[in-house]
Design a protein around this motif. Structure first.
Motif, PDB file in Angstrom:
ATOM      1  N   ARG A 363      13.070  -3.616   8.369  1.00 12.38           N
ATOM      2  CA  ARG A 363      12.686  -2.827   6.785  1.00 12.38           C
ATOM      3  C   ARG A 363      12.650  -4.187   5.966  1.00 12.38           C
ATOM      4  NH1 ARG A 363      18.332  -1.985   3.724  1.00 12.38           N
ATOM      5  NH2 ARG A 363      16.877  -2.393   1.955  1.00 12.38           N
ATOM      6  N   ASP A 364      13.331  -5.696   6.594  1.00 13.28           N
ATOM      7  CA  ASP A 364      13.083  -6.560   5.795  1.00 13.28           C
ATOM      8  C   ASP A 364      11.809  -7.516   6.194  1.00 13.28           C
ATOM      9  OD1 ASP A 364      15.272  -6.287   4.152  1.00 13.28           O
ATOM     10  OD2 ASP A 364      16.528  -7.089   5.691  1.00 13.28           O
ATOM     11  N   ILE A 365      11.313  -7.058   7.591  1.00 17.54           N
ATOM     12  CA  ILE A 365      10.161  -7.790   8.097  1.00 17.54           C
ATOM     13  C   ILE A 365       9.080  -6.974   8.293  1.00 17.54           C
ATOM     14  CG2 ILE A 365       9.414  -9.186  10.160  1.00 17.54           C
ATOM     15  CD1 ILE A 365      12.418 -10.057  10.682  1.00 17.54           C
ATOM     16  N   GLN A 366       8.135  -6.973   7.542  1.00 18.82           N
ATOM     17  CA  GLN A 366       7.061  -6.031   7.548  1.00 18.82           C
ATOM     18  C   GLN A 366       5.663  -6.600   7.871  1.00 18.82           C
ATOM     19  OE1 GLN A 366       6.800  -2.329   7.114  1.00 18.82           O
ATOM     20  NE2 GLN A 366       8.932  -2.905   7.633  1.00 18.82           N
ATOM     21  N   ILE A 367       4.669  -5.837   8.338  1.00 19.83           N
ATOM     22  CA  ILE A 367       3.348  -6.377   8.909  1.00 19.83           C
ATOM     23  C   ILE A 367       2.281  -5.667   8.161  1.00 19.83           C
ATOM     24  CG2 ILE A 367       3.457  -4.860  10.918  1.00 19.83           C
ATOM     25  CD1 ILE A 367       2.008  -7.380  12.399  1.00 19.83           C
ATOM     26  N   VAL A 368       1.089  -5.998   7.581  1.00 18.57           N
ATOM     27  CA  VAL A 368      -0.076  -5.535   7.414  1.00 18.57           C
ATOM     28  C   VAL A 368      -1.178  -6.056   8.460  1.00 18.57           C
ATOM     29  CG1 VAL A 368      -1.818  -5.075   5.449  1.00 18.57           C
ATOM     30  CG2 VAL A 368       0.626  -5.559   4.926  1.00 18.57           C
ATOM     31  N   PHE A 369      -1.930  -5.090   8.930  1.00 16.46           N
ATOM     32  CA  PHE A 369      -2.779  -5.506   9.808  1.00 16.46           C
ATOM     33  C   PHE A 369      -4.323  -5.650   9.267  1.00 16.46           C
ATOM     34  CE2 PHE A 369       0.714  -3.102  12.178  1.00 16.46           C
ATOM     35  CZ  PHE A 369       0.813  -3.739  13.237  1.00 16.46           C
ATOM     36  N   GLN A 370      -5.101  -6.148  10.229  1.00 17.57           N
ATOM     37  CA  GLN A 370      -6.491  -6.213   9.904  1.00 17.57           C
ATOM     38  C   GLN A 370      -7.395  -5.191   9.467  1.00 17.57           C
ATOM     39  OE1 GLN A 370      -8.420  -8.517  12.864  1.00 17.57           O
ATOM     40  NE2 GLN A 370     -10.557  -8.687  12.211  1.00 17.57           N
ATOM     41  N   ASP A 371      -7.344  -4.155  10.386  1.00 12.44           N
ATOM     42  CA  ASP A 371      -8.295  -2.870  10.198  1.00 12.44           C
ATOM     43  C   ASP A 371      -7.321  -1.926   9.705  1.00 12.44           C
ATOM     44  OD1 ASP A 371      -9.888  -0.794  10.473  1.00 12.44           O
ATOM     45  OD2 ASP A 371      -9.978  -0.844  12.350  1.00 12.44           O
ATOM     46  N   PRO A 372      -7.344  -1.462   8.421  1.00  8.26           N
ATOM     47  CA  PRO A 372      -6.604  -0.311   7.837  1.00  8.26           C
ATOM     48  C   PRO A 372      -6.817   1.061   8.227  1.00  8.26           C
ATOM     49  CG  PRO A 372      -8.023  -1.227   6.413  1.00  8.26           C
ATOM     50  CD  PRO A 372      -8.194  -2.186   7.409  1.00  8.26           C
ATOM     51  N   PHE A 373      -8.093   1.203   8.819  1.00  6.06           N
ATOM     52  CA  PHE A 373      -8.410   2.372   9.300  1.00  6.06           C
ATOM     53  C   PHE A 373      -7.805   2.498  10.722  1.00  6.06           C
ATOM     54  CE2 PHE A 373     -11.506   6.101  10.994  1.00  6.06           C
ATOM     55  CZ  PHE A 373     -11.190   6.703   9.790  1.00  6.06           C
ATOM     56  N   GLY A 374      -7.772   1.591  11.390  1.00  9.13           N
ATOM     57  CA  GLY A 374      -7.158   1.830  12.833  1.00  9.13           C
ATOM     58  C   GLY A 374      -5.633   1.769  13.013  1.00  9.13           C
ATOM     59  N   SER A 375      -5.143   1.103  11.942  1.00  7.43           N
ATOM     60  CA  SER A 375      -3.742   1.061  11.860  1.00  7.43           C
ATOM     61  C   SER A 375      -3.080   2.466  10.895  1.00  7.43           C
ATOM     62  CB  SER A 375      -3.033  -0.219  11.158  1.00  7.43           C
ATOM     63  OG  SER A 375      -3.547  -0.217   9.863  1.00  7.43           O
ATOM     64  N   LEU A 376      -3.634   3.109  10.223  1.00  9.84           N
ATOM     65  CA  LEU A 376      -3.308   4.351   9.513  1.00  9.84           C
ATOM     66  C   LEU A 376      -3.581   5.642  10.699  1.00  9.84           C
ATOM     67  CD1 LEU A 376      -4.513   3.418   6.059  1.00  9.84           C
ATOM     68  CD2 LEU A 376      -2.367   3.016   6.977  1.00  9.84           C
ATOM     69  N   SER A 377      -2.483   6.699  10.780  1.00  9.40           N
ATOM     70  CA  SER A 377      -2.885   7.614  11.491  1.00  9.40           C
ATOM     71  C   SER A 377      -3.680   8.505  10.757  1.00  9.40           C
ATOM     72  CB  SER A 377      -1.371   8.342  11.938  1.00  9.40           C
ATOM     73  OG  SER A 377      -1.537   9.596  12.470  1.00  9.40           O
ATOM     74  N   PRO A 378      -4.694   9.000  11.408  1.00  8.14           N
ATOM     75  CA  PRO A 378      -5.562   9.854  10.545  1.00  8.14           C
ATOM     76  C   PRO A 378      -5.188  11.289  10.555  1.00  8.14           C
ATOM     77  CG  PRO A 378      -6.468   9.622  12.972  1.00  8.14           C
ATOM     78  CD  PRO A 378      -5.327   8.850  12.636  1.00  8.14           C
ATOM     79  N   ARG A 379      -4.050  11.422  11.203  1.00 12.87           N
ATOM     80  CA  ARG A 379      -3.412  12.918  11.140  1.00 12.87           C
ATOM     81  C   ARG A 379      -2.388  12.992  10.091  1.00 12.87           C
ATOM     82  NH1 ARG A 379      -4.528  11.909  16.639  1.00 12.87           N
ATOM     83  NH2 ARG A 379      -5.776  13.402  17.495  1.00 12.87           N
ATOM     84  N   MET A 380      -1.776  12.108   9.407  1.00 15.86           N
ATOM     85  CA  MET A 380      -1.091  12.133   8.461  1.00 15.86           C
ATOM     86  C   MET A 380      -1.472  11.736   6.970  1.00 15.86           C
ATOM     87  SD  MET A 380       1.986   9.687  10.591  1.00 15.86           S
ATOM     88  CE  MET A 380       3.247   9.571   9.165  1.00 15.86           C
ATOM     89  N   SER A 381      -0.940  12.418   6.101  1.00 15.95           N
ATOM     90  CA  SER A 381      -1.019  12.077   4.865  1.00 15.95           C
ATOM     91  C   SER A 381      -0.636  10.699   4.302  1.00 15.95           C
ATOM     92  CB  SER A 381      -0.518  13.317   3.840  1.00 15.95           C
ATOM     93  OG  SER A 381       0.815  13.272   3.775  1.00 15.95           O
ATOM     94  N   VAL A 382      -1.395  10.402   3.144  1.00 13.74           N
ATOM     95  CA  VAL A 382      -0.769   9.096   2.651  1.00 13.74           C
ATOM     96  C   VAL A 382       0.640   9.072   2.386  1.00 13.74           C
ATOM     97  CG1 VAL A 382      -1.090   7.505   0.561  1.00 13.74           C
ATOM     98  CG2 VAL A 382      -3.064   8.380   2.118  1.00 13.74           C
ATOM     99  N   ALA A 383       0.900  10.198   1.763  1.00 14.19           N
ATOM    100  CA  ALA A 383       2.601  10.418   1.452  1.00 14.19           C
ATOM    101  C   ALA A 383       3.569  10.220   2.737  1.00 14.19           C
ATOM    102  CB  ALA A 383       2.917  11.690   0.802  1.00 14.19           C
ATOM    103  N   ASP A 384       3.171  10.809   3.867  1.00 13.97           N
ATOM    104  CA  ASP A 384       3.812  10.713   5.109  1.00 13.97           C
ATOM    105  C   ASP A 384       3.682   9.278   5.731  1.00 13.97           C
ATOM    106  OD1 ASP A 384       4.452  13.238   4.895  1.00 13.97           O
ATOM    107  OD2 ASP A 384       2.769  14.137   6.101  1.00 13.97           O
ATOM    108  N   ILE A 385       2.435   8.649   5.654  1.00 14.96           N
ATOM    109  CA  ILE A 385       2.353   7.495   6.008  1.00 14.96           C
ATOM    110  C   ILE A 385       3.315   6.228   5.312  1.00 14.96           C
ATOM    111  CG2 ILE A 385       0.594   5.324   6.203  1.00 14.96           C
ATOM    112  CD1 ILE A 385      -1.462   7.535   6.793  1.00 14.96           C
ATOM    113  N   VAL A 386       3.053   6.352   4.084  1.00  9.90           N
ATOM    114  CA  VAL A 386       4.007   5.438   3.405  1.00  9.90           C
ATOM    115  C   VAL A 386       5.479   5.647   3.316  1.00  9.90           C
ATOM    116  CG1 VAL A 386       4.224   4.265   1.118  1.00  9.90           C
ATOM    117  CG2 VAL A 386       1.987   4.867   1.665  1.00  9.90           C
TER     118      VAL A 386
END
Length: 543
Positions: A363-386
Motif C-alpha cells: 500500500r505504501d509502494i505503488q507503481i504507474v505503468f507506461q501503457d495505461p490501456f494495457g495496465s487497466l482491466s477492460p472488464r472492470m469499471s474505473v470505480a472497481d479499478i481504483v
C-alpha cells in the motif's frame, strides 16, 4: 517556373460508418508536397493525421471508411478513383509507408531476408539470388551492422532501432518517389531517433524523394521538415514554412502545441528529508543456461551494482536507452523480481522479506505503468479499478466509504468523479493515465515508481501529467522513482539523475549537473540527441 506538386490532396474528407452512425474523421483538408520536399503533419492523437496518410494509399478499412469529398492527385492521377490493380502498382513502387510500431508491422514468423525480399520478388520479379544481393545492399544502406548475420534473424531478435531500419529498408526497396513516415520514431530512444532521422534525410537527399512525415513531436518537425500542416479535430488549421509557423504561429491551437512542452522545475532539493527507498550494490543477474543439462554458462547482468536513494518529496530520475536496465532496477526495488544487495524502505531492510511479508508494505509502494490501456482491466469499471487496492488493504471500510475515497482520488487527478462507472475504453489516453495515477494515489503511498508514464501521450497531455505529478508530490510528500528515456520530462521532475547503460550507472548526481555538464561520452550523446537532435558520437550508441 513553379514546380508542380508530386502529390496534391484537395478538399479531402474521411468518414467512418459503424452501427448506422457516421463520424467524420477528416474534414476537407488540402495540402501538397513537391519532389524532394519534406512536409510534416503535426497534431495530437485523434486529430486525423494517420487517417489522412492512410487515405493516400487507400489502406483504410473500406467500406466502413468513405470519402464524402476530395481528390488525391499523384502525378495528376486521382488515387481515390483508382482500382485495386492500379493501387497495387503504386503501393511499394511509387509510394511507400513506414508505420509507427515496427514490431506490429513486421511478420513475426518470417526472417528479415524473406520480408524484404518479398517486396522485390513481387514488384520486380527478382530471382532469389538477385533479391538476396539487393537485401544485403539495402540493409547496409540503412545502417544495419554486419547485415549478413541479420538475414536469418526474426523481428523479436532485433532491437527497436534495428526493426525500424528493416522497415525503412523494405519501404526503400523499390526506390519510391514518395515516402510516408507515420510516427516512425515515437517508440524509439532519443539517440536511435536521431540516427533514424539522419538516415532518412541522407536517403532522401540521395534519391530526391518526397517525404510526408506524420508526428506529434514538434522538436522533430522543427529540425526535420520544410513545411508543416497543423491538424486538430480533422482539420488543418494552419500550414506554411516551418520557420514561419514556429516563429509566428497564428492559430490558437498551434500556439497551444508550441507551448505544450513540459515546463517548470522539480521540487527544491532537500537533503535533510528522510530517505524513503534506498539500495546498495543492487544486482539482477539472469543466468544463461546451455547444453542438455542446462548448466549455467554465464549471466546477463541487467542491473550490476547500482546504488540509489530517494528522499521524501524528491524525485530520482533513471534514464538510458531501452535495454539499459532501468525498469529492471525499479522492479527490483519494489521486490517484484529477485535481486542481491541491500534494499531498505523506511529504514527497514526488505531484501529478505517473503511475498507474504511484503504484502502489508504494498500500500505504501505503488507503481504507474507506461501503457495505461494495457495496465487497466477492460472488464472492470474505473470505480472497481481504483477501488480494488482499498478492498485488499482496507477490507474493513464500508462500500460507501470506499466509493467516497475513489471519487476523491479521481477528482484529485483532474477527472470527473461521476465518470467512475465507465470503462477504460471510454477515456482518452491522457485520462486513462490519470486513472492509473488515481489507482496508485488512493492508497496514500509514500513511494511511487513511474515507468515511462508519459511516453505514450501527446505533448500537451505529457505537460499536463507532469504538472499533475508535481502537484501530487508537493501535496503528499511523495518519493518518486521516475524511469524514462524522455529527458525533457525528466528535467522537469527530477532532483537527482542516474544514467544507466548495460546495467551499470555510468553517471549519477544532481539533475542540474547531469543536464548542464555531463561528464561521460554516453551521457553527452543522450543530451545531444534529446535537446539538439544530433547524432550520437560514433561508437557510443549501438543499435
Amino acid at each position: 517556373m513553379t514546380q508542380a506538386p508530386l502529390l496534391s490532396v484537395e478538399d479531402l474528407s474521411v468518414a467512418f460508418t459503424q452501427g448506422g452512425r457516421t463520424t467524420v474523421a477528416v474534414d476537407r483538408v488540402s495540402f501538397g508536397i513537391k519532389k524532394g520536399e519534406t512536409v510534416a503533419i503535426v497534431g495530437e492523437s485523434g486529430s486525423g493525421k494517420s487517417v489522412s496518410a492512410l487515405s493516400i494509399l487507400k489502406l483504410l478499412p473500406y467500406p466502413a471508411a468513405s470519402h464524402p469529398s476530395g481528390k488525391i492527385l499523384f502525378r495528376g492521377a486521382d488515387l481515390l478513383t483508382a482500382g485495386e490493380d492500379e493501387m497495387r502498382k503504386v503501393r511499394g513502387n511509387e509510394i511507400s509507408m513506414i508505420f509507427q510500431e515496427p514490431m506490429t508491422s513486421l511478420n513475426p514468423l518470417h526472417t528479415v531476408e524473406r520480408q524484404v525480399a518479398e517486396i522485390l520478388k513481387i514488384h520486380r520479379g527478382m530471382s532469389d539470388t538477385a533479391a538476396r544481393a539487393r537485401v544485403l545492399e539495402l540493409l547496409n544502406q540503412v545502417g544495419i551492422r554486419e547485415p549478413e548475420s541479420r538475414l536469418k534473424s526474426y523481428p523479436h531478435q532485433l532491437s527497436g532501432g534495428q526493426r525500424q531500419r528493416v522497415m525503412i529498408a523494405m519501404t526503400l526497396a523499390n526506390e519510391p518517389d514518395l515516402l510516408i513516415a507515420d510516427e516512425p520514431t515515437t517508440a524509439l530512444d532519443v539517440t536511435v531517433q536521431a540516427q533514424i532521422l539522419k538516415l532518412l534525410k541522407e536517403l532522401q537527399a540521395a534519391r530526391g524523394m518526397a517525404l510526408l512525415f506524420i508526428t506529434h513531436d514538434l522538436g522533430v518537425v522543427e529540425k526535420f521538415a520544410d513545411r508543416v500542416c497543423v491538424m486538430t479535430k480533422g482539420q488543418i488549421v494552419e500550414q506554411g514554412p516551418v520557420a514561419e509557423i514556429f516563429m509566428s504561429p497564428q492559430h490558437p491551437y498551434t500556439k497551444h502545441l508550441l507551448a505544450a512542452e513540459p515546463k517548470g522545475d522539480p521540487p527544491q532539493t532537500d537533503v535533510s528529508r528522510p530517505i524513503v527507498m534506498e539500495a546498495d550494490d543492487l544486482k539482477v543477474w539472469f543466468p544463461i543456461k546451455r547444453g542438455l543439462l542446462r548448466r549455467t554458462v554465464g549471466h546477463v547482468k541487467a542491473v550490476d551494482g547500482i546504488d540509489v536513494s530517494v528522499r521524501e518529496g524528491q524525485t530520482l530520475g533513471i534514464v538510458g536507452e531501452s535495454g539499459s536496465g532501468k525498469t529492471t532496477l525499479g522492479l527490483a526495488l519494489l521486490r517484484m523480481i529477485s535481486s542481491t544487495g541491500r534494499i531498505t524502505f523506511n529504514g527497514q531492510d526488505i531484501q529478505e522479506h517473503s511475498w507474504k511479508e511484503m504484502r502489508p508494505l504494498r500500500r505504501d509502494i505503488q507503481i504507474v505503468f507506461q501503457d495505461p490501456f494495457g495496465s487497466l482491466s477492460p472488464r472492470m469499471s474505473v470505480a472497481d479499478i481504483v477501488g480494488e487496492g482499498l478492498e485488499i488493504h482496507f477490507p474493513a471500510i464500508s462500500p460507501a466509504e470506499r466509493d467516497r475515497k475513489v471519487a476523491t482520488a479521481l477528482e484529485e487527478v483532474g477527472l470527473d468523479a461521476s465518470t467512475r462507472n465507465r470503462y477504460p475504453h471510454e477515456f482518452s489516453g491522457g485520462q486513462r493515465q490519470r486513472i492509473s495515477i488515481a489507482r496508485a494515489m488512493v492508497l496514500e503511498p509514500r513511494f511511487v515508481m513511474l515507468d515511462e508514464p508519459t511516453s505514450a501521450l501527446d505533448m500537451s497531455v505529457q505537460a499536463q501529467v507532469v504538472d499533475l505529478l508535481r502537484d501530487l508530490q508537493r501535496a503528499h510528500g511523495l518519493a518518486y522513482l521516475f524511469i524514462s528515456h524522455d529527458l525533457k520530462v525528466v528535467r522537469a521532475l527530477a532532483n537527482e539523475v542516474v544514467v544507466m547503460r548495460q546495467g551499470k550507472a555510468v553517471e549519477a548526481g544532481p539533475a542540474e549537473q547531469i543536464f548542464d555538464n555531463p561528464q561521460t561520452d554516453y551521457t553527452k550523446a543522450l543530451m545531444a540527441a534529446a535537446f539538439r537532435l544530433e547524432t550520437a558520437p560514433e561508437g557510443v550508441v549501438n543499435v
